[in-house]
Design a protein around this motif. Structure first.
Motif, PDB file in Angstrom:
ATOM      1  N   ILE A 194       7.943   1.946  -5.647  1.00  0.00           N
ATOM      2  CA  ILE A 194       9.127   2.686  -6.100  1.00  0.00           C
ATOM      3  C   ILE A 194       9.836   3.334  -4.908  1.00  0.00           C
ATOM      4  O   ILE A 194      11.065   3.310  -4.795  1.00  0.00           O
ATOM      5  CB  ILE A 194       8.736   3.754  -7.148  1.00  0.00           C
ATOM      6  CG1 ILE A 194       8.212   3.071  -8.423  1.00  0.00           C
ATOM      7  CG2 ILE A 194       9.927   4.656  -7.474  1.00  0.00           C
ATOM      8  CD1 ILE A 194       7.582   4.036  -9.417  1.00  0.00           C
ATOM      9  N   GLY A 195       9.030   3.908  -4.006  1.00  0.00           N
ATOM     10  CA  GLY A 195       9.609   4.555  -2.838  1.00  0.00           C
ATOM     11  C   GLY A 195      10.343   3.575  -1.936  1.00  0.00           C
ATOM     12  O   GLY A 195      11.430   3.880  -1.418  1.00  0.00           O
ATOM     13  N   TRP A 196       9.781   2.395  -1.759  1.00  0.00           N
ATOM     14  CA  TRP A 196      10.423   1.379  -0.915  1.00  0.00           C
ATOM     15  C   TRP A 196      11.773   0.979  -1.512  1.00  0.00           C
ATOM     16  O   TRP A 196      12.786   0.883  -0.795  1.00  0.00           O
ATOM     17  CB  TRP A 196       9.510   0.166  -0.813  1.00  0.00           C
ATOM     18  CG  TRP A 196       9.704  -0.664   0.435  1.00  0.00           C
ATOM     19  CD1 TRP A 196      10.855  -0.792   1.162  1.00  0.00           C
ATOM     20  CD2 TRP A 196       8.717  -1.456   1.101  1.00  0.00           C
ATOM     21  NE1 TRP A 196      10.650  -1.612   2.238  1.00  0.00           N
ATOM     22  CE2 TRP A 196       9.343  -2.038   2.228  1.00  0.00           C
ATOM     23  CE3 TRP A 196       7.383  -1.729   0.868  1.00  0.00           C
ATOM     24  CZ2 TRP A 196       8.664  -2.898   3.112  1.00  0.00           C
ATOM     25  CZ3 TRP A 196       6.713  -2.572   1.742  1.00  0.00           C
ATOM     26  CH2 TRP A 196       7.346  -3.144   2.844  1.00  0.00           C
ATOM     27  N   ILE A 202      19.092   3.863  -0.766  1.00  0.00           N
ATOM     28  CA  ILE A 202      19.834   4.903  -0.042  1.00  0.00           C
ATOM     29  C   ILE A 202      20.084   4.517   1.420  1.00  0.00           C
ATOM     30  O   ILE A 202      20.598   5.309   2.212  1.00  0.00           O
ATOM     31  CB  ILE A 202      19.101   6.264  -0.092  1.00  0.00           C
ATOM     32  CG1 ILE A 202      17.739   6.190   0.618  1.00  0.00           C
ATOM     33  CG2 ILE A 202      18.939   6.728  -1.538  1.00  0.00           C
ATOM     34  CD1 ILE A 202      17.007   7.519   0.686  1.00  0.00           C
ATOM     35  N   GLY A 203      19.723   3.278   1.767  1.00  0.00           N
ATOM     36  CA  GLY A 203      20.009   2.774   3.104  1.00  0.00           C
ATOM     37  C   GLY A 203      19.136   3.343   4.198  1.00  0.00           C
ATOM     38  O   GLY A 203      19.558   3.423   5.362  1.00  0.00           O
ATOM     39  N   LYS A 204      17.922   3.731   3.864  1.00  0.00           N
ATOM     40  CA  LYS A 204      17.027   4.327   4.851  1.00  0.00           C
ATOM     41  C   LYS A 204      15.764   3.497   5.085  1.00  0.00           C
ATOM     42  O   LYS A 204      14.787   4.007   5.641  1.00  0.00           O
ATOM     43  CB  LYS A 204      16.637   5.743   4.406  1.00  0.00           C
ATOM     44  CG  LYS A 204      17.783   6.739   4.501  1.00  0.00           C
ATOM     45  CD  LYS A 204      18.227   6.930   5.948  1.00  0.00           C
ATOM     46  CE  LYS A 204      19.399   7.870   6.081  1.00  0.00           C
ATOM     47  NZ  LYS A 204      19.791   8.044   7.506  1.00  0.00           N
ATOM     48  N   THR A 333       6.695  -7.653   7.623  1.00  0.00           N
ATOM     49  CA  THR A 333       7.157  -7.027   6.382  1.00  0.00           C
ATOM     50  C   THR A 333       6.532  -5.653   6.198  1.00  0.00           C
ATOM     51  O   THR A 333       7.221  -4.674   5.888  1.00  0.00           O
ATOM     52  CB  THR A 333       6.810  -7.924   5.172  1.00  0.00           C
ATOM     53  OG1 THR A 333       7.428  -9.203   5.341  1.00  0.00           O
ATOM     54  CG2 THR A 333       7.301  -7.290   3.879  1.00  0.00           C
ATOM     55  N   PHE A 334       5.238  -5.547   6.408  1.00  0.00           N
ATOM     56  CA  PHE A 334       4.570  -4.251   6.262  1.00  0.00           C
ATOM     57  C   PHE A 334       5.013  -3.262   7.337  1.00  0.00           C
ATOM     58  O   PHE A 334       5.061  -2.058   7.098  1.00  0.00           O
ATOM     59  CB  PHE A 334       3.048  -4.423   6.294  1.00  0.00           C
ATOM     60  CG  PHE A 334       2.459  -4.654   4.939  1.00  0.00           C
ATOM     61  CD1 PHE A 334       2.185  -3.589   4.090  1.00  0.00           C
ATOM     62  CD2 PHE A 334       2.188  -5.939   4.499  1.00  0.00           C
ATOM     63  CE1 PHE A 334       1.651  -3.801   2.835  1.00  0.00           C
ATOM     64  CE2 PHE A 334       1.645  -6.160   3.241  1.00  0.00           C
ATOM     65  CZ  PHE A 334       1.378  -5.092   2.402  1.00  0.00           C
ATOM     66  N   ALA A 335       5.336  -3.788   8.516  1.00  0.00           N
ATOM     67  CA  ALA A 335       5.815  -2.908   9.583  1.00  0.00           C
ATOM     68  C   ALA A 335       7.168  -2.292   9.216  1.00  0.00           C
ATOM     69  O   ALA A 335       7.570  -1.278   9.797  1.00  0.00           O
ATOM     70  CB  ALA A 335       5.925  -3.686  10.893  1.00  0.00           C
ATOM     71  N   ALA A 336       7.856  -2.893   8.239  1.00  0.00           N
ATOM     72  CA  ALA A 336       9.162  -2.385   7.805  1.00  0.00           C
ATOM     73  C   ALA A 336       9.041  -1.358   6.674  1.00  0.00           C
ATOM     74  O   ALA A 336      10.059  -0.893   6.153  1.00  0.00           O
ATOM     75  CB  ALA A 336      10.050  -3.550   7.353  1.00  0.00           C
ATOM     76  N   LEU A 337       7.817  -1.009   6.268  1.00  0.00           N
ATOM     77  CA  LEU A 337       7.634   0.030   5.251  1.00  0.00           C
ATOM     78  C   LEU A 337       8.253   1.337   5.761  1.00  0.00           C
ATOM     79  O   LEU A 337       7.900   1.799   6.850  1.00  0.00           O
ATOM     80  CB  LEU A 337       6.147   0.242   4.968  1.00  0.00           C
ATOM     81  CG  LEU A 337       5.776   1.443   4.087  1.00  0.00           C
ATOM     82  CD1 LEU A 337       6.241   1.222   2.656  1.00  0.00           C
ATOM     83  CD2 LEU A 337       4.262   1.684   4.118  1.00  0.00           C
ATOM     84  N   PRO A 338       9.170   1.943   5.025  1.00  0.00           N
ATOM     85  CA  PRO A 338       9.780   3.200   5.478  1.00  0.00           C
ATOM     86  C   PRO A 338       8.714   4.267   5.720  1.00  0.00           C
ATOM     87  O   PRO A 338       7.913   4.566   4.834  1.00  0.00           O
ATOM     88  CB  PRO A 338      10.699   3.592   4.321  1.00  0.00           C
ATOM     89  CG  PRO A 338      10.988   2.313   3.609  1.00  0.00           C
ATOM     90  CD  PRO A 338       9.730   1.497   3.741  1.00  0.00           C
TER      91      PRO A 338
END
Length: 432
Positions: A194-196, A202-204, A333-338
């Motif tokens: 959900i957070g991702w 919100i573009g973050k 992909t995991f490295a792109a986790l906010p």
């Protein structure tokens, strides 16, 4: 199916809680993007293997392995020696790589000669409380800054990141305590997903970048050359190993208490086996030029929040991490986790550990003495957290690494103070 879902949740938690260390070390050593990505790959590969080793032949509890904070500190110290004691960063990294192997041998020797089991007696409820509280206090600043979008000194608070983080924390608390079992069990996985999505909206959320054109890319071994003899590193590895054993025992004790009190699961004393497994894991870290792993106390908060005490999902999750590391696209992909999403979820998990810490203190049979031990240990540990790391640069590397780590120094102080008070009262711990 529930074991697979639980395993995926463990995999996400392991990666989210460990990825910061290799990124930070890559930064201090001046690694470029490709070098950092490969360092992340090797570290995650070793952490996944380390969890499997501990779960099968070690302590046999669902305690995930993470990059040891002490080794993180030593990496930073040795980065500062490049150009002074070491001509290039590769030379310093070669010494560190060898240090992991020294430490692995020491872990095994201390276990074989029975010294590890004797050290366990020092971890009383008062000492464990001090350790847990220092761990939480040390990390809370990092969590809050991450949830505010603050990455570097001077960064302004990002309002959108703060609001997004607050939403995730609230959702996490709701789901952790939800009456529907599957929602509480998979609260971490659901909150991250959900957070991702929220941060994408919100573009973050950072974009996914490709670091390799290969479909499959196995981690390299001895990246910085063959093991070497480094006298300074041998001494450092000896003391680091002793401190990591203390860290390991604290993590095991916390999980043992959680399993007993919350799940009515009795565990066998496998500290010796856990130390041998840690030795194997450190040798793997040296072989794959990664960061030395250590059992993470935060696992207890994760297990308490998700109500997953079984080893099966844990082993599945660890295996997923190992397999994922050989696929560069998956790791990218995991490295792109906010980062704020990971910090918000971890913040909620560690709140559970505050409860555990106070339960520990309440279980101490000598309350007044426990208060004194905890008070002095906390004041020393927290006080050192506020001392700028630059203030230790003139000290020997090992001393600087220990004193700059309030968690370890405060815990050692608590052990020494408690043993002094026990000795004064004629009740000092016996090791025979």
């Amino acid at each position: 199916m529930k074991h697979i879902a639980g395993g995926l949740q463990w995999a996400v938690f392991l990666i989210a809680s460990s990825i910061a260390a290799p990124i930070a070390i890559g930064h201090v050593f001046g690694m470029d993007g490709a070098e950092t990505a490969l360092f992340i790959q090797r570290t995650m590969f070793v952490l996944g293997l380390a969890c499997i080793v501990q779960a099968t032949i070690g302590h046999r509890m669902p305690i995930n392995e993470g990059p040891a904070g002490l080794w993180w500190g030593i990496f930073v110290v040795y980065a500062g020696m490049v150009g002074v004691l070491y001509s290039a960063k590769e030379d310093a990294l070669q010494a560190l790589q060898s240090g992991m192997m020294y430490s692995g041998v020491l872990f095994i020797l201390l276990a074989v000669f029975g010294l590890v089991g004797k050290m366990k007696k020092l971890f009383t409820p008062a000492v464990t409380f001090t350790y847990l509280m220092l761990l939480i206090l040390q990390l809370s600043g990092t969590f809050i800054k991450g949830m505010m979008g603050i990455e570097n000194v001077g960064d302004a608070i990002d309002v959108r990141v703060v609001l997004g983080s607050v939403v995730i924390v609230v959702l996490m608390f709701i789901m952790m305590n939800h009456k529907v079992p599957w929602i509480s069990r998979y609260s971490v996985l659901l909150a991250i997903l959900i957070g991702w999505i929220l941060f994408l909206a919100i573009g973050k959320a950072p974009s996914i970048t490709t670091v390799s054109g290969k479909w499959i890319d196995l981690p390299d071994i001895l990246v910085y050359g063959k093991p070497i003899w480094d006298g300074g590193m041998v001494v450092t590895a000896f003391f680091i190993t002793l401190l990591l054993i203390a860290n390991m025992m604290a993590s095991i004790r916390v999980m043992e208490n959680l399993l007993k009190q919350s799940f009515s699961i009795e565990t066998k004393d496998r500290v010796k086996q856990g130390s041998i497994a840690s030795g194997i894991n450190h040798m793997l870290a040296g072989l794959f030029s990664a960061i030395g792993p250590v059992p993470i106390s935060g696992s207890a908060g994760f297990v308490g929040a998700t109500r997953m005490a079984s080893l099966i999902p844990f082993i599945i999750g660890s295996t997923i991490v190992v397999v994922m590391t050989i696929f560069p696209a998956v790791m990218s992909t995991f490295a792109a986790l906010p980062a704020p999403v990971a910090y918000a979820v971890t913040f909620a998990i560690f709140s559970k550990m505050v409860e555990m810490a106070f339960h520990e203190l309440a279980a101490d049979q000598h309350q007044q003495q426990a208060y004194k031990v905890a008070a002095i240990g906390l004041m020393i540990g927290v006080g050192l957290m506020f001392v700028p790391s630059d203030s230790f640069v003139q000290l020997p590397g090992l001393v600087a690494a220990i004193l700059s780590n309030g968690l370890i120094t405060g815990t050692i102080a608590a052990v020494v103070i408690e043993q002094f008070l026990l000795w004064k009262g004629g009740k000092a711990t016996r090791f025979d």
